[in-house]
Design a protein around this motif. Structure first.
Motif, PDB file in Angstrom:
ATOM      1  N   TRP A   3       0.809  -1.220   0.000  1.00 52.47           N
ATOM      2  CA  TRP A   3       0.000   0.000   0.000  1.00 52.47           C
ATOM      3  C   TRP A   3       0.845   1.274   0.000  1.00 52.47           C
ATOM      4  N   PRO A   4       1.858   1.400   0.856  1.00 45.04           N
ATOM      5  CA  PRO A   4       2.651   2.641   0.828  1.00 45.04           C
ATOM      6  C   PRO A   4       3.314   2.908  -0.522  1.00 45.04           C
ATOM      7  N   GLU A   5       3.719   1.844  -1.233  1.00 42.16           N
ATOM      8  CA  GLU A   5       4.330   2.034  -2.556  1.00 42.16           C
ATOM      9  C   GLU A   5       3.310   2.588  -3.547  1.00 42.16           C
ATOM     10  N   ARG A   6       2.097   2.054  -3.500  1.00 40.89           N
ATOM     11  CA  ARG A   6       1.061   2.551  -4.416  1.00 40.89           C
ATOM     12  C   ARG A   6       0.704   4.001  -4.097  1.00 40.89           C
ATOM     13  N   VAL A   7       0.621   4.316  -2.822  1.00 41.92           N
ATOM     14  CA  VAL A   7       0.318   5.698  -2.444  1.00 41.92           C
ATOM     15  C   VAL A   7       1.437   6.630  -2.901  1.00 41.92           C
ATOM     16  N   GLU A   8       2.669   6.166  -2.808  1.00 40.17           N
ATOM     17  CA  GLU A   8       3.800   7.003  -3.219  1.00 40.17           C
ATOM     18  C   GLU A   8       3.712   7.351  -4.698  1.00 40.17           C
ATOM     19  N   LEU A   9       3.183   6.449  -5.513  1.00 39.08           N
ATOM     20  CA  LEU A   9       3.021   6.746  -6.938  1.00 39.08           C
ATOM     21  C   LEU A   9       2.033   7.881  -7.155  1.00 39.08           C
ATOM     22  N   VAL A  10       0.965   7.911  -6.351  1.00 44.20           N
ATOM     23  CA  VAL A  10       0.029   9.036  -6.430  1.00 44.20           C
ATOM     24  C   VAL A  10       0.702  10.315  -5.968  1.00 44.20           C
ATOM     25  N   ARG A  11       1.497  10.212  -4.915  1.00 42.61           N
ATOM     26  CA  ARG A  11       2.198  11.389  -4.406  1.00 42.61           C
ATOM     27  C   ARG A  11       3.141  11.973  -5.462  1.00 42.61           C
ATOM     28  N   GLU A  12       3.805  11.087  -6.209  1.00 43.35           N
ATOM     29  CA  GLU A  12       4.727  11.535  -7.253  1.00 43.35           C
ATOM     30  C   GLU A  12       3.992  12.197  -8.414  1.00 43.35           C
ATOM     31  N   GLY A  13       2.782  11.734  -8.698  1.00 42.95           N
ATOM     32  CA  GLY A  13       1.981  12.335  -9.751  1.00 42.95           C
ATOM     33  C   GLY A  13       2.258  11.773 -11.128  1.00 42.95           C
ATOM     34  N   PRO A  14       1.634  12.344 -12.152  1.00 44.32           N
ATOM     35  CA  PRO A  14       1.802  11.857 -13.526  1.00 44.32           C
ATOM     36  C   PRO A  14       3.247  11.978 -13.988  1.00 44.32           C
ATOM     37  N   ARG A  15       3.595  11.155 -14.956  1.00 45.53           N
ATOM     38  CA  ARG A  15       4.930  11.252 -15.553  1.00 45.53           C
ATOM     39  C   ARG A  15       5.112  12.625 -16.224  1.00 45.53           C
ATOM     40  N   LEU A  16       6.358  12.971 -16.467  1.00 41.27           N
ATOM     41  CA  LEU A  16       6.708  14.325 -16.891  1.00 41.27           C
ATOM     42  C   LEU A  16       5.890  14.817 -18.075  1.00 41.27           C
ATOM     43  N   ARG A  17       5.722  13.977 -19.091  1.00 41.85           N
ATOM     44  CA  ARG A  17       5.041  14.409 -20.309  1.00 41.85           C
ATOM     45  C   ARG A  17       3.592  13.956 -20.379  1.00 41.85           C
ATOM     46  N   SER A  18       3.057  13.543 -19.271  1.00 43.79           N
ATOM     47  CA  SER A  18       1.673  13.082 -19.257  1.00 43.79           C
ATOM     48  C   SER A  18       0.714  14.247 -19.504  1.00 43.79           C
ATOM     49  N   PRO A  19      -0.237  14.095 -20.440  1.00 44.61           N
ATOM     50  CA  PRO A  19      -1.226  15.158 -20.658  1.00 44.61           C
ATOM     51  C   PRO A  19      -2.124  15.358 -19.446  1.00 44.61           C
ATOM     52  N   VAL A  20      -2.280  14.308 -18.622  1.00 42.13           N
ATOM     53  CA  VAL A  20      -3.128  14.428 -17.442  1.00 42.13           C
ATOM     54  C   VAL A  20      -2.575  15.472 -16.480  1.00 42.13           C
ATOM     55  N   GLY A  21      -1.253  15.497 -16.298  1.00 37.75           N
ATOM     56  CA  GLY A  21      -0.648  16.487 -15.413  1.00 37.75           C
ATOM     57  C   GLY A  21      -0.919  17.903 -15.874  1.00 37.75           C
ATOM     58  N   ALA A  22      -0.790  18.139 -17.177  1.00 40.34           N
ATOM     59  CA  ALA A  22      -1.054  19.477 -17.709  1.00 40.34           C
ATOM     60  C   ALA A  22      -2.517  19.858 -17.543  1.00 40.34           C
ATOM     61  N   ILE A  23      -3.411  18.908 -17.779  1.00 44.67           N
ATOM     62  CA  ILE A  23      -4.843  19.177 -17.635  1.00 44.67           C
ATOM     63  C   ILE A  23      -5.172  19.536 -16.197  1.00 44.67           C
ATOM     64  N   ASP A  24      -4.622  18.773 -15.241  1.00 46.07           N
ATOM     65  CA  ASP A  24      -4.904  19.038 -13.836  1.00 46.07           C
ATOM     66  C   ASP A  24      -4.396  20.416 -13.405  1.00 46.07           C
ATOM     67  N   ARG A  25      -3.209  20.775 -13.852  1.00 48.22           N
ATOM     68  CA  ARG A  25      -2.679  22.082 -13.470  1.00 48.22           C
ATOM     69  C   ARG A  25      -3.518  23.204 -14.047  1.00 48.22           C
TER      70      ARG A  25
END
Length: 207
Positions: A72-94
């Motif tokens: 569980w902590p590893e999976r949560v850490e992936l959410v904490r890190e967020g989308p990969r650098l070039r992910s369109p999802v990150g840009a949309i969220d911002r």
């Protein structure tokens, strides 16, 4: 672009409550919600791949099972890190003010006994208002003229075939939850004429 101030509190809530914590989403616990966010942000191919026949489908199913098997902590850490650098999802969220994270954080928080609204920072309030300004025009489908009123301002949602008008009052985050159809947990006040209130009952909110 809006600063990413919601991700850290969301990760901390996931860690504190654990994978079996209830959410307000029917049939979903904390693990299901976390998996949804990870597939949206980091593994979008799993959303489609698991439904495909043959080798591709089997690989996607195996990858999803491997993800679920991680601690569980590893999976949560992936959410904490967020989308990969070039992910369109990150840009949309911002650009959209972190609307997805704000809503899903409350999906988790407000399913817990004794919950109360959070005291949001000025940045989080601004993000909630920005998310509301963008997402409400997509998520609210009601045949009425609606005015959303918060301490940060007002927002009018017009309708081409209006049956009346109504006003919805609340904090920006509460209005965002209301616009997404989460009536059972959104703390808002709704006032309107008879036609508008009937249209509200017959209309649709949510993605």
């Amino acid at each position: 672009m809006a600063p990413d101030t919601e991700r850290e509190p969301l990760a901390e809530t996931f860690l504190a409550l654990g994978p079996q914590a209830p959410t307000i989403l029917p049939g979903w616990d904390g693990a299901d919600l976390l998996e949804h966010l990870l597939e949206r942000e980091r593994y979008p191919y799993l959303l489609v791949g698991a439904r495909l026949p043959g080798v591709l489908g089997r690989r996607a199913i195996t990858a999803r099972e491997d993800l679920r098997a991680r601690p569980w902590p590893e999976r949560v850490e992936l959410v904490r890190e967020g989308p990969r650098l070039r992910s369109p999802v990150g840009a949309i969220d911002r650009l959209s003010g972190q609307g997805e994270l704000l809503i899903h954080h409350e999906d988790l928080r407000r399913a817990q006994e004794g919950w109360e609204p959070r005291a949001l920072s000025a940045d989080q309030q601004a993000q909630a208002w920005r998310a509301l300004s963008l997402l409400s025009r997509i998520s609210v489908r009601v045949a009425a003229d609606i005015t959303l009123v918060s301490p940060l301002g007002g927002l009018r949602l017009g309708s081409r075939r209006s049956a009346g008008s109504l006003r919805v009052h609340g904090e920006a985050l509460e209005l965002l939850l209301w616009a997404s159809g989460r009536d059972e947990v959104s703390r808002v006040r709704v006032h309107g004429d008879e036609g508008a209130m009937r249209a509200l009952q017959e209309g649709r909110r949510g993605m």
